[in-house]
Design an enzyme around this catalytic site. Structure first.
Site, short mmCIF file in Angstrom:
data_model
loop_
_atom_site.label_atom_id
_atom_site.label_comp_id
_atom_site.label_asym_id
_atom_site.label_seq_id
_atom_site.Cartn_x
_atom_site.Cartn_y
_atom_site.Cartn_z
N GLU A 42 -72.80 -11.03 11.51
CA GLU A 42 -71.86 -11.91 12.20
C GLU A 42 -72.42 -12.23 13.59
OE1 GLU A 42 -69.10 -13.72 11.44
OE2 GLU A 42 -69.30 -14.37 13.51
N ASP A 74 -78.81 -13.51 12.44
CA ASP A 74 -78.66 -14.52 11.39
C ASP A 74 -78.61 -13.86 10.01
OD1 ASP A 74 -78.78 -17.23 10.22
OD2 ASP A 74 -80.67 -16.46 9.46
N GLY A 75 -77.57 -14.21 9.24
CA GLY A 75 -77.33 -13.54 7.97
C GLY A 75 -78.30 -13.91 6.86
N HIS A 86 -72.41 -14.01 6.32
CA HIS A 86 -71.53 -14.60 7.34
C HIS A 86 -70.19 -13.88 7.21
CE1 HIS A 86 -74.61 -17.60 6.53
NE2 HIS A 86 -74.34 -18.15 7.69
N HIS A 109 -62.43 -15.03 -2.82
CA HIS A 109 -62.23 -13.57 -2.81
C HIS A 109 -61.85 -13.03 -4.19
CE1 HIS A 109 -61.58 -13.98 1.80
NE2 HIS A 109 -62.85 -13.81 1.50
N SER A 145 -63.82 -10.97 3.53
CA SER A 145 -64.75 -10.45 2.51
C SER A 145 -65.28 -9.04 2.85
CB SER A 145 -65.90 -11.44 2.30
OG SER A 145 -66.49 -11.82 3.52
N ASP A 159 -71.45 -17.40 3.07
CA ASP A 159 -70.18 -18.09 3.36
C ASP A 159 -70.21 -18.67 4.79
OD1 ASP A 159 -67.53 -18.88 3.31
OD2 ASP A 159 -66.73 -16.87 3.63
#
Ligand SMILES: C[S@@+](CC[C@H](N)C(=O)[O-])C[C@H]1O[C@@H](n2cnc3c(N)ncnc32)[C@H](O)[C@@H]1O
Length: 277
Positions: free
Chosen positions: A118, A143-144, A42, A19, A100, A164
């Site tokens: 997510e 799906d990211g 994510h 971060h 994030s 992530d």
């Protein structure tokens, strides 16, 4: 992999590294007036309570963000991160840790955009709640990695991506380089941050090797080892594609503080490699 809940780990040493670098990259993009797109592949829940629920099972934040906040005389890179975390907590007591998406929400401007992915139903709901009145954000239960590719090229031609994943299954390591290859084919100048855990299976070495081949032109890799116990996660790393030009010197400025504050034994160390022509 939906058994993973980031609330167990919120604010640990890996979150601090991830971060702090994310914050620096977001602020760097703000140096130009032109808006940009932030993609979180994510995203997690958005924010985490530290005084109740999953975070109280292992109190991982006590070995991470808490130590950092108690430190004085930090370099400005870490000071800015601490100031942001403090801004989420009214009192001197640390009760909330922003994930994030909330860090980006705090930093982005009126015309910037967020696309947050997510899959976990509960975390997705929390994420939606956290962004329900934010006109800049699109919260997506898909799906990211596919979402990143779909979002490119962004209309603004400026983008920052955080990848992530939970890394609970080996496939997480294998699909990332392919997805990045596809994404950069559509939009070559994206800044992409890939976080990874350092575990004994050493799968992160394969990931790094693949990433260095996918895009050898301009990258940075930073690793923070916190212990040599050889069990569980002994450190973490961030691979950054198209990093800001000042990221190496920024990280260098905290080369002694990060391991000395977050290290758990004498093996703690920070390593930095980069190719920035
Ligand atoms: C490490 S956490 C994210 C933490 C967050 N980026 C932060 O820094 O605050 C990973 C999240 O990815 C979610 N997830 C797992 N597979 C996914 C996928 N294919 N697409 C989108 N999200 C996924 C998990 O449910 C979990 O909440």
């Amino acid at each position: 992999m939906l058994s993973y809940r980031h609330a167990f780990h919120a604010g640990n040493h890996a979150d601090v590294l991830k971060h702090a670098v994310l914050l620096h990259c977001l602020n760097y993009l703000k140096k130009k007036d032109a808006p940009f797109l932030y993609v979180d592949t994510h995203a997690g829940a958005g924010a985490y309570k530290l005084s109740e629920g999953f975070a109280t099972k292992r109190h991982e934040y006590r070995e991470g963000v808490s130590k950092m906040l108690n430190e004085e005389g930090l370099p400005s890179f870490l000071d800015e991160y601490c100031a942001l975390i403090n801004s989420f907590n009214n009192s001197s007591e640390l009760t909330v840790y922003p994930g994030s998406p909330l860090i980006a929400k705090e930093v982005l401007r009126y015309n910037d955009q967020l696309r947050l992915h997510e899959l976990h139903p509960t975390d997705f709901e929390s994420l939606q709640q956290n962004f329900k009145s934010d006109h800049r954000a699109t919260v997506i239960k898909k799906d990211g990695l596919r979402g990143m590719i779909r979002a490119f090229p962004p209309p603004s031609r400026r983008a920052l991506v955080l990848i992530d994943p939970p890394y609970k299954i080996q496939n997480d390591y294998h699909v990332i380089p392919y997805a990045i290859d596809d994404a950069l084919f559509k939009f070559k100048t994206a800044t992409i941050l890939i976080w990874y855990p350092m575990l004994n299976n050493r799968l992160y070495e394969e990931l790094k090797n693949a990433l260095s081949q996918v895009y050898p032109e301009r990258w940075l890799n930073v690793e923070l080892t916190v212990n040599n116990q050889n069990k569980g996660m002994f450190g973490s790393g961030l691979w950054v594609i198209n990093p800001p030009w000042d990221l190496p010197s920024t990280i260098e400025s905290s080369k002694s503080e990060l391991p000395s504050v977050l290290g758990q034994d004498e093996s703690a160390a920070l390593t930095l490699d980069f190719v920035i022509p």
